[in-house]
Design a protein around this motif. Sequence first.
Motif, PDB file in Angstrom:
ATOM      1  N   PHE A  14       0.836  -1.206   0.000  1.00  0.00           N
ATOM      2  CA  PHE A  14       0.000   0.000   0.000  1.00  0.00           C
ATOM      3  C   PHE A  14       0.871   1.256   0.000  1.00  0.00           C
ATOM      4  O   PHE A  14       0.585   2.215  -0.724  1.00  0.00           O
ATOM      5  CB  PHE A  14      -0.951  -0.023   1.194  1.00  0.00           C
TER       6      PHE A  14
ATOM      7  N   GLN B  88       1.158   4.482  -2.728  1.00  0.00           N
ATOM      8  CA  GLN B  88       1.049   5.902  -2.384  1.00  0.00           C
ATOM      9  C   GLN B  88       2.255   6.674  -2.913  1.00  0.00           C
ATOM     10  O   GLN B  88       2.123   7.774  -3.430  1.00  0.00           O
ATOM     11  CB  GLN B  88       0.985   6.103  -0.855  1.00  0.00           C
TER      12      GLN B  88
ATOM     13  N   PRO C 115      -9.104  -4.935  -2.986  1.00  0.00           N
ATOM     14  CA  PRO C 115      -8.435  -3.692  -2.590  1.00  0.00           C
ATOM     15  C   PRO C 115      -8.970  -2.526  -3.418  1.00  0.00           C
ATOM     16  O   PRO C 115      -9.337  -2.715  -4.582  1.00  0.00           O
ATOM     17  CB  PRO C 115      -6.957  -3.933  -2.938  1.00  0.00           C
ATOM     18  N   ILE C 116      -9.010  -1.334  -2.815  1.00  0.00           N
ATOM     19  CA  ILE C 116      -9.468  -0.191  -3.606  1.00  0.00           C
ATOM     20  C   ILE C 116      -8.458   0.067  -4.732  1.00  0.00           C
ATOM     21  O   ILE C 116      -7.265  -0.199  -4.584  1.00  0.00           O
ATOM     22  CB  ILE C 116      -9.646   1.096  -2.769  1.00  0.00           C
TER      23      ILE C 116
ATOM     24  N   TRP D 277      -4.293  -8.542   3.310  1.00  0.00           N
ATOM     25  CA  TRP D 277      -4.655  -7.143   3.040  1.00  0.00           C
ATOM     26  C   TRP D 277      -5.797  -6.676   3.946  1.00  0.00           C
ATOM     27  O   TRP D 277      -5.719  -5.641   4.581  1.00  0.00           O
ATOM     28  CB  TRP D 277      -5.070  -7.030   1.564  1.00  0.00           C
ATOM     29  N   ARG D 278      -6.865  -7.465   3.989  1.00  0.00           N
ATOM     30  CA  ARG D 278      -8.045  -7.072   4.781  1.00  0.00           C
ATOM     31  C   ARG D 278      -7.727  -7.100   6.274  1.00  0.00           C
ATOM     32  O   ARG D 278      -8.041  -6.160   6.994  1.00  0.00           O
ATOM     33  CB  ARG D 278      -9.173  -8.059   4.470  1.00  0.00           C
TER      34      ARG D 278
ATOM     35  N   MET E 270      -5.838  -2.632   5.373  1.00  0.00           N
ATOM     36  CA  MET E 270      -5.653  -1.847   4.148  1.00  0.00           C
ATOM     37  C   MET E 270      -7.033  -1.595   3.524  1.00  0.00           C
ATOM     38  O   MET E 270      -7.961  -2.376   3.738  1.00  0.00           O
ATOM     39  CB  MET E 270      -4.745  -2.600   3.149  1.00  0.00           C
ATOM     40  N   PRO E 271      -7.190  -0.507   2.743  1.00  0.00           N
ATOM     41  CA  PRO E 271      -8.520  -0.169   2.228  1.00  0.00           C
ATOM     42  C   PRO E 271      -9.041  -1.176   1.200  1.00  0.00           C
ATOM     43  O   PRO E 271      -8.303  -1.629   0.329  1.00  0.00           O
ATOM     44  CB  PRO E 271      -8.308   1.210   1.583  1.00  0.00           C
ATOM     45  N   TRP E 272     -10.321  -1.497   1.330  1.00  0.00           N
ATOM     46  CA  TRP E 272     -10.928  -2.470   0.412  1.00  0.00           C
ATOM     47  C   TRP E 272     -12.429  -2.220   0.281  1.00  0.00           C
ATOM     48  O   TRP E 272     -13.018  -1.491   1.076  1.00  0.00           O
ATOM     49  CB  TRP E 272     -10.655  -3.902   0.860  1.00  0.00           C
ATOM     50  N   LEU E 273     -13.004  -2.821  -0.743  1.00  0.00           N
ATOM     51  CA  LEU E 273     -14.420  -2.650  -1.062  1.00  0.00           C
ATOM     52  C   LEU E 273     -15.073  -4.005  -1.250  1.00  0.00           C
ATOM     53  O   LEU E 273     -14.413  -4.988  -1.567  1.00  0.00           O
ATOM     54  CB  LEU E 273     -14.578  -1.922  -2.407  1.00  0.00           C
TER      55      LEU E 273
END
Length: 137
Positions: free
Chosen positions: A13, A17, A39-40, A127-128, A132-135
């Motif tokens: 992540f 960035q 992940p986003i 990741w989750r 970390m960001p996810w949808l």
Amino acid sequence: MNQLIEYLPKKAFERLQVNQNAILIDVRCEAENKFVGRPIECIFIPWLDDPDWKPNEGKFIAAIKRFVGNKNNGLEREIILICRSGYRSNDAGKCLIENGFTNVAHVVSGFEGGLDENDQRGNLNGWRHNGMPWLQC
Ligand SMILES: O=S(=O)([O-])[S-]
């Protein structure tokens, strides 16, 4: 030959960035991407999927090249792969390197992480699990 880089989710992540040109590619199957979550801002290109569940290296490479371009600078673009728990992304990453990509990493614990002592994912790493960001749809 270049080596496949291994990242934990937080490091992957961070790389996304720091390098706005880096891309995160989800190589899981469509059902996982849709229903488990993703992940986003990842691109979805499966390493294997329904109906044959066999990797099609030519199709995979062609799909990646559509995103990064066919020229040399496309092959140099930073690519980070993620799957469920790191096996498919490892295979897919090695395939990219064998086909000339020079800056390829994968998320070693994947999106869901490894199995715990109860044969469940999501409790150890990934990741989750690592926030970390996810949808999810
Ligand atoms: O995606 S996987 O590493 O669980 S095969």
